[in-house]
Design a protein around this motif. Structure first.
Motif, PDB file in Angstrom:
ATOM      1  N   TRP A 151       0.612  -0.677 -11.663  1.00 33.35           N
ATOM      2  CA  TRP A 151       0.924  -1.148 -10.413  1.00 33.35           C
ATOM      3  C   TRP A 151       0.200  -1.106  -9.566  1.00 33.35           C
ATOM      4  N   SER A 152      -1.356  -0.738 -10.418  1.00 32.72           N
ATOM      5  CA  SER A 152      -3.171  -1.029  -9.634  1.00 32.72           C
ATOM      6  C   SER A 152      -3.458  -1.818  -9.956  1.00 32.72           C
ATOM      7  N   ARG A 158      -1.137 -11.689  -8.585  1.00 33.32           N
ATOM      8  CA  ARG A 158       0.074 -10.909  -9.329  1.00 33.32           C
ATOM      9  C   ARG A 158       1.424 -10.202  -8.621  1.00 33.32           C
ATOM     10  N   VAL A 159       1.175 -10.238  -7.302  1.00 29.13           N
ATOM     11  CA  VAL A 159       2.512  -9.467  -6.903  1.00 29.13           C
ATOM     12  C   VAL A 159       3.418 -11.024  -6.451  1.00 29.13           C
ATOM     13  N   LYS A 160       2.937 -12.056  -6.361  1.00 30.86           N
ATOM     14  CA  LYS A 160       3.785 -13.088  -6.747  1.00 30.86           C
ATOM     15  C   LYS A 160       4.176 -13.436  -7.886  1.00 30.86           C
ATOM     16  N   MET A 163       0.984  -1.294   0.023  1.00 27.87           N
ATOM     17  CA  MET A 163       0.381   0.246  -0.138  1.00 27.87           C
ATOM     18  C   MET A 163       0.906   1.244  -0.103  1.00 27.87           C
ATOM     19  N   ILE A 164       1.436   1.948  -1.152  1.00 24.81           N
ATOM     20  CA  ILE A 164       1.991   2.649  -1.707  1.00 24.81           C
ATOM     21  C   ILE A 164       1.368   4.134  -0.534  1.00 24.81           C
ATOM     22  N   SER A 171       6.341   8.568  -8.235  1.00 24.25           N
ATOM     23  CA  SER A 171       6.331   8.119  -9.170  1.00 24.25           C
ATOM     24  C   SER A 171       7.631   6.709  -9.015  1.00 24.25           C
ATOM     25  N   LEU A 172       6.500   5.581  -9.450  1.00 27.29           N
ATOM     26  CA  LEU A 172       6.828   4.280  -9.696  1.00 27.29           C
ATOM     27  C   LEU A 172       7.857   3.817 -10.605  1.00 27.29           C
ATOM     28  N   SER A 173       8.702   3.212 -10.299  1.00 31.12           N
ATOM     29  CA  SER A 173       9.982   1.885 -10.957  1.00 31.12           C
ATOM     30  C   SER A 173       9.203   1.924 -11.633  1.00 31.12           C
ATOM     31  N   PHE A 174       9.321   0.918 -13.186  1.00 37.69           N
ATOM     32  CA  PHE A 174       8.969   0.217 -14.087  1.00 37.69           C
ATOM     33  C   PHE A 174       7.436   0.486 -14.949  1.00 37.69           C
ATOM     34  N   SER A 175       7.072   1.752 -14.091  1.00 38.76           N
ATOM     35  CA  SER A 175       5.411   2.328 -14.726  1.00 38.76           C
ATOM     36  C   SER A 175       5.186   1.963 -16.027  1.00 38.76           C
TER      37      SER A 175
END
Length: 199
Positions: free
Chosen positions: A128-129, A161-163, A112-113, A119-123
């Protein structure tokens, strides 16, 4: 074979044959099943920055389901505690980015950001959603309410999806396709390059 100089010890420069070099760097993959995440949400860290100050003001050691510590108790293991949570709180601090986001993903915890204009990496590659929650600092008082209304099916889908994206946040030695090093190079490749030619 030439004789080593007197007083030298060439063996100290050699790696022992039985020395193990890890092929993965970073926190271990806990890979616990979803029903082994008994705690709703967790964070521990220093109170630096506005966002973390607000987080501690509302949640520091005040709720059994939203566990927020400025200093983790000595009898608690940080990595295992992250792995025991459904959601890992990742508030921004003074730094540009927080390693907790990567740590959460690697241990199988849905991040939970929390931050403003983060700014998120590799977006440019990852959505990311699909595998994280992103809220602004004004929503901090509502963290428990937001998490409580998430359906079990939704959480299970996000955790799966995290995995699936874990491999993108691991540094391998040697490097492997789609690991973090590959993702960094790919992100650099996608960036527009401004080249000014001499007139």
């Amino acid at each position: 074979m030439p004789t080593p100089p007197k007083g030298s010890n060439p063996s100290r420069h050699l790696r022992p044959r039985n020395q193990h070099t890890p092929d993965k760097l970073g926190p271990p993959h806990l890979d616990q099943p979803p029903n082994k995440h008994p705690i709703l949400a967790f964070f521990t860290g220093n109170a630096h920055g506005y966002v973390r100050s607000v987080l501690f003001n509302y949640w520091k050691e005040k709720d059994a389901e939203i566990q927020a510590f400025e200093c983790l108790p000595r009898n608690r293991n940080y990595t295992k505690l992250m792995g025991d949570n459904k959601f890992c709180l990742c508030p921004s601090g003074y730094e540009v980015a927080s390693p907790r986001i990567v740590e959460a993903i690697v241990v199988g915890c849905v991040p939970m950001i929390i931050g403003d204009h983060y700014s998120l990496s590799f977006s440019n590659v990852l959505d990311w959603s699909k595998f994280s929650l992103i809220i602004t600092s004004d929503k901090i008082p509502e963290i428990k309410k937001i998490l409580k209304v998430i359906l079990t099916e939704t959480y299970l889908r996000m955790q799966k999806r995290v995995k699936q994206v874990q491999r993108h946040f691991v540094i391998n030695r040697p490097t492997k396709p789609y690991d973090m090093l590959h993702m960094i190079f790919h992100s650099l490749w996608l960036r527009p390059i401004n080249v000014r030619l001499p007139s």
